[in-house]
Design a protein around this motif. Structure first.
Motif, PDB file in Angstrom:
ATOM      1  N   ILE A  23      52.125  34.546  33.982  1.00 32.08           N
ATOM      2  CA  ILE A  23      53.185  33.547  34.042  1.00 32.08           C
ATOM      3  C   ILE A  23      53.539  33.352  35.508  1.00 32.08           C
ATOM      4  O   ILE A  23      53.851  34.311  36.213  1.00 32.08           O
ATOM      5  CB  ILE A  23      54.419  33.995  33.241  1.00 32.08           C
ATOM      6  CG1 ILE A  23      54.026  34.247  31.788  1.00 32.08           C
ATOM      7  CG2 ILE A  23      55.531  32.959  33.344  1.00 32.08           C
ATOM      8  CD1 ILE A  23      55.105  34.878  30.959  1.00 32.08           C
ATOM      9  N   SER A  24      53.441  32.129  35.948  1.00 29.90           N
ATOM     10  CA  SER A  24      53.711  31.814  37.345  1.00 29.90           C
ATOM     11  C   SER A  24      53.978  30.329  37.465  1.00 29.90           C
ATOM     12  O   SER A  24      53.440  29.537  36.697  1.00 29.90           O
ATOM     13  CB  SER A  24      52.508  32.200  38.205  1.00 29.90           C
ATOM     14  OG  SER A  24      52.740  31.900  39.553  1.00 29.90           O
ATOM     15  N   ASN A  25      54.799  29.954  38.427  1.00 26.36           N
ATOM     16  CA  ASN A  25      55.011  28.524  38.627  1.00 26.36           C
ATOM     17  C   ASN A  25      54.061  27.950  39.670  1.00 26.36           C
ATOM     18  O   ASN A  25      54.037  26.760  39.887  1.00 26.36           O
ATOM     19  CB  ASN A  25      56.471  28.214  38.965  1.00 26.36           C
ATOM     20  CG  ASN A  25      56.949  28.904  40.219  1.00 26.36           C
ATOM     21  OD1 ASN A  25      56.207  29.650  40.849  1.00 26.36           O
ATOM     22  ND2 ASN A  25      58.195  28.679  40.576  1.00 26.36           N
ATOM     23  N   ASP A  26      53.277  28.807  40.332  1.00 29.79           N
ATOM     24  CA  ASP A  26      52.265  28.343  41.282  1.00 29.79           C
ATOM     25  C   ASP A  26      51.143  29.370  41.337  1.00 29.79           C
ATOM     26  O   ASP A  26      51.267  30.402  41.983  1.00 29.79           O
ATOM     27  CB  ASP A  26      52.879  28.139  42.669  1.00 29.79           C
ATOM     28  CG  ASP A  26      51.892  27.530  43.653  1.00 29.79           C
ATOM     29  OD1 ASP A  26      50.684  27.421  43.323  1.00 29.79           O
ATOM     30  OD2 ASP A  26      52.319  27.159  44.753  1.00 29.79           O
ATOM     31  N   HIS A  27      50.052  29.078  40.647  1.00 29.39           N
ATOM     32  CA  HIS A  27      48.948  30.039  40.556  1.00 29.39           C
ATOM     33  C   HIS A  27      48.123  30.130  41.833  1.00 29.39           C
ATOM     34  O   HIS A  27      47.336  31.045  41.989  1.00 29.39           O
ATOM     35  CB  HIS A  27      48.042  29.695  39.372  1.00 29.39           C
ATOM     36  CG  HIS A  27      48.713  29.911  38.068  1.00 29.39           C
ATOM     37  ND1 HIS A  27      48.978  31.158  37.565  1.00 29.39           N
ATOM     38  CD2 HIS A  27      49.215  29.036  37.165  1.00 29.39           C
ATOM     39  CE1 HIS A  27      49.586  31.051  36.414  1.00 29.39           C
ATOM     40  NE2 HIS A  27      49.755  29.772  36.146  1.00 29.39           N
ATOM     41  N   ASN A  28      48.295  29.205  42.733  1.00 28.80           N
ATOM     42  CA  ASN A  28      47.518  29.219  43.970  1.00 28.80           C
ATOM     43  C   ASN A  28      48.223  29.948  45.107  1.00 28.80           C
ATOM     44  O   ASN A  28      47.616  30.253  46.116  1.00 28.80           O
ATOM     45  CB  ASN A  28      47.193  27.784  44.401  1.00 28.80           C
ATOM     46  CG  ASN A  28      46.303  27.099  43.388  1.00 28.80           C
ATOM     47  OD1 ASN A  28      45.363  27.701  42.873  1.00 28.80           O
ATOM     48  ND2 ASN A  28      46.603  25.852  43.085  1.00 28.80           N
ATOM     49  N   GLU A  29      49.496  30.201  44.943  1.00 27.03           N
ATOM     50  CA  GLU A  29      50.270  30.861  45.992  1.00 27.03           C
ATOM     51  C   GLU A  29      50.090  32.376  45.912  1.00 27.03           C
ATOM     52  O   GLU A  29      50.110  32.958  44.833  1.00 27.03           O
ATOM     53  CB  GLU A  29      51.749  30.513  45.823  1.00 27.03           C
ATOM     54  CG  GLU A  29      52.638  31.109  46.883  1.00 27.03           C
ATOM     55  CD  GLU A  29      54.106  30.771  46.671  1.00 27.03           C
ATOM     56  OE1 GLU A  29      54.940  31.449  47.268  1.00 27.03           O
ATOM     57  OE2 GLU A  29      54.400  29.839  45.905  1.00 27.03           O
ATOM     58  N   ARG A  30      49.903  33.002  47.078  1.00 27.05           N
ATOM     59  CA  ARG A  30      49.832  34.466  47.127  1.00 27.05           C
ATOM     60  C   ARG A  30      51.244  35.014  47.043  1.00 27.05           C
ATOM     61  O   ARG A  30      52.130  34.579  47.783  1.00 27.05           O
ATOM     62  CB  ARG A  30      49.166  34.924  48.414  1.00 27.05           C
ATOM     63  CG  ARG A  30      47.694  34.580  48.466  1.00 27.05           C
ATOM     64  CD  ARG A  30      47.095  35.041  49.763  1.00 27.05           C
ATOM     65  NE  ARG A  30      47.210  36.481  49.879  1.00 27.05           N
ATOM     66  CZ  ARG A  30      46.197  37.331  49.885  1.00 27.05           C
ATOM     67  NH1 ARG A  30      44.982  36.869  49.821  1.00 27.05           N
ATOM     68  NH2 ARG A  30      46.392  38.620  49.990  1.00 27.05           N
ATOM     69  N   ARG A  31      51.443  35.946  46.116  1.00 26.81           N
ATOM     70  CA  ARG A  31      52.750  36.569  45.950  1.00 26.81           C
ATOM     71  C   ARG A  31      52.573  37.901  45.238  1.00 26.81           C
ATOM     72  O   ARG A  31      51.525  38.162  44.651  1.00 26.81           O
ATOM     73  CB  ARG A  31      53.707  35.662  45.186  1.00 26.81           C
ATOM     74  CG  ARG A  31      53.195  35.267  43.814  1.00 26.81           C
ATOM     75  CD  ARG A  31      54.187  34.473  43.020  1.00 26.81           C
ATOM     76  NE  ARG A  31      54.359  33.140  43.547  1.00 26.81           N
ATOM     77  CZ  ARG A  31      55.064  32.199  42.970  1.00 26.81           C
ATOM     78  NH1 ARG A  31      55.665  32.435  41.832  1.00 26.81           N
ATOM     79  NH2 ARG A  31      55.179  31.020  43.504  1.00 26.81           N
ATOM     80  N   PRO A  32      53.578  38.761  45.273  1.00 23.65           N
ATOM     81  CA  PRO A  32      53.473  40.045  44.577  1.00 23.65           C
ATOM     82  C   PRO A  32      53.299  39.846  43.069  1.00 23.65           C
ATOM     83  O   PRO A  32      53.634  38.792  42.523  1.00 23.65           O
ATOM     84  CB  PRO A  32      54.805  40.733  44.874  1.00 23.65           C
ATOM     85  CG  PRO A  32      55.390  39.999  46.025  1.00 23.65           C
ATOM     86  CD  PRO A  32      54.843  38.611  45.983  1.00 23.65           C
ATOM     87  N   VAL A  33      52.795  40.883  42.436  1.00 20.58           N
ATOM     88  CA  VAL A  33      52.534  40.844  40.995  1.00 20.58           C
ATOM     89  C   VAL A  33      53.429  41.852  40.291  1.00 20.58           C
ATOM     90  O   VAL A  33      53.586  42.983  40.746  1.00 20.58           O
ATOM     91  CB  VAL A  33      51.051  41.174  40.708  1.00 20.58           C
ATOM     92  CG1 VAL A  33      50.796  41.304  39.215  1.00 20.58           C
ATOM     93  CG2 VAL A  33      50.147  40.128  41.322  1.00 20.58           C
ATOM     94  N   VAL A  34      54.021  41.433  39.194  1.00 28.82           N
ATOM     95  CA  VAL A  34      54.759  42.327  38.306  1.00 28.82           C
ATOM     96  C   VAL A  34      53.940  42.444  37.029  1.00 28.82           C
ATOM     97  O   VAL A  34      53.613  41.434  36.405  1.00 28.82           O
ATOM     98  CB  VAL A  34      56.168  41.774  37.979  1.00 28.82           C
ATOM     99  CG1 VAL A  34      56.831  42.605  36.894  1.00 28.82           C
ATOM    100  CG2 VAL A  34      57.023  41.723  39.221  1.00 28.82           C
TER     101      VAL A  34
END
Length: 121
Positions: A23-34
């Motif tokens: 679940i993400s609002n932007d799958h192309n952005e690098r961000r931490p994972v929960v």
């Protein structure tokens, strides 16, 4: 908010493939994972509501969409349990997936065999 369905490979149990949702609002952005581990019952990840929307069952106790504003949220499915259920007659009172709607304890026998920590690591 965008929910994607992704099939992942479990390296520890090389004979199996595990389903999960991200679940993400932007799958192309690098961000931490929960990574949210949903517990030990054979609960599906998504249940279709009468209005046609899907409810993310394991994330029902917190605002997963708020978390997904800053993180990619990964929720793995239980082994031998459908990721998505539309026919709620196959859910027990505790939302566990059952094979026989007349028996609330009719869990899939393969789920019972494979539902141990080593398969989730």
């Amino acid at each position: 908010m965008f929910i994607s369905f992704i099939v992942g490979f479990n390296a520890h149990a090389q004979k199996s493939v595990n389903d999960f949702i991200r679940i993400s609002n932007d799958h192309n952005e690098r961000r931490p994972v929960v990574v949210f581990l949903p517990g030990s019952n054979p609960n599906p990840l998504l249940v279709k509501e009468p209005n046609g929307n899907y409810f993310c069952l394991p994330a029902g106790n917190f605002d997963v969409y708020k978390i997904a504003e800053k993180y990619h949220v990964i929720i793995p499915a239980q082994p031998h349990t459908p990721v998505m259920v539309e026919d709620t007659s196959h859910l027990s009172d505790q939302y566990a997936y059952i094979t026989d709607p007349e028996n609330p304890y009719s869990f899939n026998i393969d789920f019972l065999k494979d539902n141990h920590l080593e398969n989730h690591a």
